[in-house]
Structure formats: C-alpha cells, structure tokens
Design a protein around this motif. Structure first.
Motif, PDB file in Angstrom:
ATOM      1  N   GLN A 133      48.399 -48.779  14.485  1.00  0.00           N
ATOM      2  CA  GLN A 133      48.076 -50.087  13.931  1.00  0.00           C
ATOM      3  C   GLN A 133      46.708 -50.519  14.452  1.00  0.00           C
ATOM      4  O   GLN A 133      46.531 -50.640  15.668  1.00  0.00           O
ATOM      5  CB  GLN A 133      49.133 -51.120  14.322  1.00  0.00           C
ATOM      6  CG  GLN A 133      50.531 -50.777  13.845  1.00  0.00           C
ATOM      7  CD  GLN A 133      51.571 -51.769  14.342  1.00  0.00           C
ATOM      8  OE1 GLN A 133      51.267 -52.925  14.622  1.00  0.00           O
ATOM      9  NE2 GLN A 133      52.816 -51.311  14.446  1.00  0.00           N
ATOM     10  N   GLN A 158      53.989 -43.941  21.126  1.00  0.00           N
ATOM     11  CA  GLN A 158      54.496 -45.087  20.374  1.00  0.00           C
ATOM     12  C   GLN A 158      53.794 -46.376  20.787  1.00  0.00           C
ATOM     13  O   GLN A 158      53.397 -47.189  19.944  1.00  0.00           O
ATOM     14  CB  GLN A 158      56.008 -45.220  20.589  1.00  0.00           C
ATOM     15  CG  GLN A 158      56.810 -44.093  19.963  1.00  0.00           C
ATOM     16  CD  GLN A 158      58.270 -44.115  20.391  1.00  0.00           C
ATOM     17  OE1 GLN A 158      58.596 -44.477  21.523  1.00  0.00           O
ATOM     18  NE2 GLN A 158      59.155 -43.720  19.497  1.00  0.00           N
ATOM     19  N   LEU A 159      53.637 -46.571  22.104  1.00  0.00           N
ATOM     20  CA  LEU A 159      53.023 -47.797  22.593  1.00  0.00           C
ATOM     21  C   LEU A 159      51.539 -47.847  22.232  1.00  0.00           C
ATOM     22  O   LEU A 159      51.017 -48.905  21.835  1.00  0.00           O
ATOM     23  CB  LEU A 159      53.216 -47.912  24.100  1.00  0.00           C
ATOM     24  CG  LEU A 159      52.791 -49.235  24.744  1.00  0.00           C
ATOM     25  CD1 LEU A 159      53.506 -50.415  24.098  1.00  0.00           C
ATOM     26  CD2 LEU A 159      53.072 -49.199  26.251  1.00  0.00           C
ATOM     27  N   ALA A 206      50.114 -46.466  19.675  1.00  0.00           N
ATOM     28  CA  ALA A 206      50.025 -46.747  18.240  1.00  0.00           C
ATOM     29  C   ALA A 206      50.278 -48.216  17.951  1.00  0.00           C
ATOM     30  O   ALA A 206      49.560 -48.854  17.167  1.00  0.00           O
ATOM     31  CB  ALA A 206      51.026 -45.879  17.489  1.00  0.00           C
ATOM     32  N   LYS A 207      51.279 -48.778  18.576  1.00  0.00           N
ATOM     33  CA  LYS A 207      51.643 -50.184  18.337  1.00  0.00           C
ATOM     34  C   LYS A 207      50.530 -51.132  18.779  1.00  0.00           C
ATOM     35  O   LYS A 207      50.261 -52.146  18.106  1.00  0.00           O
ATOM     36  CB  LYS A 207      52.937 -50.509  19.072  1.00  0.00           C
ATOM     37  CG  LYS A 207      53.426 -51.940  18.870  1.00  0.00           C
ATOM     38  CD  LYS A 207      54.748 -52.170  19.583  1.00  0.00           C
ATOM     39  CE  LYS A 207      55.237 -53.602  19.369  1.00  0.00           C
ATOM     40  NZ  LYS A 207      56.541 -53.842  20.056  1.00  0.00           N
ATOM     41  N   LEU A 208      49.880 -50.829  19.901  1.00  0.00           N
ATOM     42  CA  LEU A 208      48.858 -51.714  20.450  1.00  0.00           C
ATOM     43  C   LEU A 208      47.458 -51.376  19.963  1.00  0.00           C
ATOM     44  O   LEU A 208      46.501 -52.065  20.331  1.00  0.00           O
ATOM     45  CB  LEU A 208      48.901 -51.672  21.981  1.00  0.00           C
ATOM     46  CG  LEU A 208      50.197 -52.164  22.632  1.00  0.00           C
ATOM     47  CD1 LEU A 208      50.109 -52.037  24.150  1.00  0.00           C
ATOM     48  CD2 LEU A 208      50.497 -53.607  22.242  1.00  0.00           C
ATOM     49  N   PRO A 216      55.308 -51.998  29.076  1.00  0.00           N
ATOM     50  CA  PRO A 216      54.677 -52.524  27.856  1.00  0.00           C
ATOM     51  C   PRO A 216      54.186 -53.959  28.011  1.00  0.00           C
ATOM     52  O   PRO A 216      53.065 -54.291  27.599  1.00  0.00           O
ATOM     53  CB  PRO A 216      55.787 -52.414  26.808  1.00  0.00           C
ATOM     54  CG  PRO A 216      56.676 -51.318  27.311  1.00  0.00           C
ATOM     55  CD  PRO A 216      56.652 -51.473  28.804  1.00  0.00           C
ATOM     56  N   SER A 263      43.521 -52.429  15.865  1.00  0.00           N
ATOM     57  CA  SER A 263      43.412 -53.573  16.776  1.00  0.00           C
ATOM     58  C   SER A 263      41.973 -54.060  16.785  1.00  0.00           C
ATOM     59  O   SER A 263      41.092 -53.479  16.142  1.00  0.00           O
ATOM     60  CB  SER A 263      43.832 -53.161  18.187  1.00  0.00           C
ATOM     61  OG  SER A 263      42.902 -52.206  18.716  1.00  0.00           O
ATOM     62  N   ASP A 268      51.806 -43.863  13.078  1.00  0.00           N
ATOM     63  CA  ASP A 268      52.221 -45.245  13.305  1.00  0.00           C
ATOM     64  C   ASP A 268      51.098 -46.145  13.813  1.00  0.00           C
ATOM     65  O   ASP A 268      51.333 -47.314  14.120  1.00  0.00           O
ATOM     66  CB  ASP A 268      53.381 -45.287  14.308  1.00  0.00           C
ATOM     67  CG  ASP A 268      54.637 -44.635  13.767  1.00  0.00           C
ATOM     68  OD1 ASP A 268      54.698 -44.386  12.543  1.00  0.00           O
ATOM     69  OD2 ASP A 268      55.555 -44.368  14.570  1.00  0.00           O
ATOM     70  N   TYR A 304      51.697 -40.783  16.944  1.00  0.00           N
ATOM     71  CA  TYR A 304      50.612 -41.729  17.215  1.00  0.00           C
ATOM     72  C   TYR A 304      49.762 -41.950  15.967  1.00  0.00           C
ATOM     73  O   TYR A 304      49.471 -43.097  15.593  1.00  0.00           O
ATOM     74  CB  TYR A 304      49.759 -41.212  18.371  1.00  0.00           C
ATOM     75  CG  TYR A 304      48.452 -41.946  18.565  1.00  0.00           C
ATOM     76  CD1 TYR A 304      48.428 -43.265  19.017  1.00  0.00           C
ATOM     77  CD2 TYR A 304      47.238 -41.323  18.298  1.00  0.00           C
ATOM     78  CE1 TYR A 304      47.226 -43.936  19.205  1.00  0.00           C
ATOM     79  CE2 TYR A 304      46.031 -41.986  18.478  1.00  0.00           C
ATOM     80  CZ  TYR A 304      46.028 -43.292  18.917  1.00  0.00           C
ATOM     81  OH  TYR A 304      44.837 -43.964  19.088  1.00  0.00           O
TER      82      TYR A 304
END
Length: 331
Positions: free
Chosen positions: A205, A173-174, A176-178, A132, A207, A203, A200
């Motif tokens: 987000q 997860q990663l 979605a977060k990034l 990550p 960018s 969650d 995905y």
C-alpha cells in the motif's frame, strides 16, 4: 539498475579486539563508499563476544564521521529491545549529524535469553507483540503524522528512511501495510524468501514515503582471485555459523582450507541450505551467482554480507564483487 549495499556485523576475530573491529568497519565503509555502494548498515547484536555492533547508533556515528556520501543505517535495530522514543532521539541525532544519509531498519526478533532480558530490563517476548504499534509510534515521532503528547528532540522532522526487516511472512505483511521498503534476511534464513517477496509486492500500500514496493535481499558474498581462495575465505564465517547453531558462539576464527569437507553431514547440509543466498568464488563465479539470485528475486537492491578473518580480504572481496557486477550497477 540494481543497487548494492553492505551489511557489517563488526566482527571481532580471534586474537583481536573490539577497537580493531571498529577500525576495520571504518575501512570497509570507506571502501564501500569508494566503489559505489548505496548504503552501509550495522546490525544490533548483544552479549556476543564475536560481534561489536551492540551500541548500533554509536557505531553508526563513528562510521558517519569517517565517510561523506554513503548512506548509513541499522540492519537492524531490534525494536523490542528499546522504546520508540529512545530510537527516535538516537536516529534523529544521527540525521542532524549526517543529514540525508540515515536509514533505520527495524526488526522484531527479540533474540535474547532470560539473562539478557534481565540485563535489558525488558520482557522481550511481550514487547515483540507490540512491534507493529511501536513501529507506527516511532514513525509518528519522526514525521509528526500522528499527534503525540510528547515530541522527540532530536527526532521530530528528521529525514530518516525507515525500513522493515524480516525473515518470515510477518515482516513482509507489515512492510506492505505500512508502505515501507522491505529487506529480507536470506543470508541466514532463506526458507520464506520467495513467498515473502510475493506477499509484500502483492499487498503493498503506497505511503507518503514510498509509492511502490522496494525490495532488498541479503546475500553472503565472498570473492577472491580463485574459487578455492574464496571458499577458504568464507570458511571463517561458516565456522562461526556452525558454532552459533551448536550453542558455542565465539570470536571469528581463522580460515580453514577445505573446511566443508571436514564437516559431518548435518552441518554440511545446514551450510548448503544457506548457500542458496550466497555467492562464493572468483569474480565470474560470483557474478553468475548474483545474476541467478537477481533473476529469482527481482530485487531492487542486494546487501552484501560476509565476515572475513582478514579485514583487508573483505575489502578486496567487495572491490572484486562490485567490479564483477558493474553491468547491473550501470544498467
């Protein structure tokens, strides 16, 4: 509208050479461009005599020179094998050569035993734990969104499209977060497909590079004039997969008629399991399978996989598939 792309392993067939495999990949990429595919990706594998895409960025330069409009990229670069700085330089160079056409798909799996780890001078299992952070650093090297003490040249300012690859929940997860587009490797690991896509999308987000979720899913697709011909065509990759899973990998073998009927029950069950992310048959059969898969996944994009012993047969398979799916492309 559904986008269709191609994933190529640059397969080396029995009796063939690496040079022939690279030439066949060029022919396939040109065909993909001609029939309207969005992107052509090459996967990083090492120390496998049947796969010639190990120097992925070099292969992509070869493909880029032979094409003019199709996006080219990695599906993927296994980042634990490298440093973020090296990959920023490599893909920054590709972007300078082929501006607006370069994708960088990133994977976490080290995929290497002790011998390869020594050859790469890396502790890949430890490196994967930093994945990550390495993705964030790599993105910063390209975008400058974090002030780093060293600048990548080429690299900084490159308009490379970053993707997250995965076959488990971690990548979902990663991504979605990034706020990255997400590609799921259902063609060889379909178990977590539905849960990963749900996670995905739930969650995600936004960018600077992506405002809403974008999902690509990989399928093994073999199309021919008849179902029987397509099943024979698919048998080369099926043999290769069985050989890999039983610890005997090698070059891509010639097709075998009625191959599945010759297999013991455990091997047949393994291939049947992968069949949930596959379309094998005449054009109508392939279209129906892809329709059902799109209904299940709601994917924005399908990336077509499937190595054939005869390179011309894979080009023909792609042509038949894209023609059969024309309604999705035009929708």
């Amino acid at each position: 509208m559904t986008q269709f792309s191609v994933l190529d392993l640059v397969p080396v067939r029995e009796g063939g050479t690496v040079s022939e495999a690279l030439a066949a990949s060029v022919d396939l990429a040109r065909a993909a461009e001609r029939v309207g595919c969005t992107r052509f990706w090459v996967a990083e594998h090492h120390a496998m005599e049947g796969i010639a895409g190990g120097a992925t960025s070099v292969v992509l330069a070869h493909i880029g020179n032979a094409t003019s409009t199709i996006r080219i990229g990695s599906g993927g670069i296994m980042l634990p094998n490298h440093t973020p700085f090296q990959i920023a330089e490599q893909f920054g160079t590709l972007d300078a050569l082929f501006p607006g056409r370069v994708d960088l798909g990133l994977g976490r799996a080290p995929g290497a035993g002790p011998e390869l780890q020594r050859a790469l001078r890396k502790d890949l299992h430890q490196a994967s734990e930093y994945f990550p952070q390495d993705v964030v650093e790599l993105r910063a090297l390209l975008t400058g969104d974090i002030d780093l003490p060293v600048k990548a040249t080429p690299g900084l300012g490159a308009k490379v499209e970053l993707w997250m690859l995965g076959s488990s929940l971690f990548g979902a997860q990663l991504a979605a977060k990034l706020g990255m587009p997400y590609a799921f490797a259902a063609h060889f690991a379909p178990d977590h497909l539905d849960t990963a896509l749900e996670l995905y999308r739930r969650d995600f987000q936004p960018s600077n590079s992506l405002s809403k979720p974008h999902v690509m899913v990989a399928m093994n697709v073999f199309a021919a004039e008849t179902d029987e011909q397509a099943e024979t065509l698919a048998s080369s990759q099926q043999q290769a997969f069985v050989a890999l899973r039983t610890g005997k990998p090698g070059k891509l073998p010639p097709p075998i008629e009625n191959y599945l009927s010759t297999l013991p029950a455990p091997h047949r069950a393994m291939l049947d399991h992968l069949g949930q992310a596959a379309a094998v048959g005449a054009p109508d059969t392939v279209r129906n399978s892809i329709d059902a898969f799109l209904e299940r996944t709601k994917a924005d994009e399908i990336i077509l996989c499937g190595s054939t012993y005869d390179p011309e047969a894979r080009v023909r398979s792609l042509e038949l598939t894209m023609d059969a799916c024309s309604a999705h492309i035009a929708a």
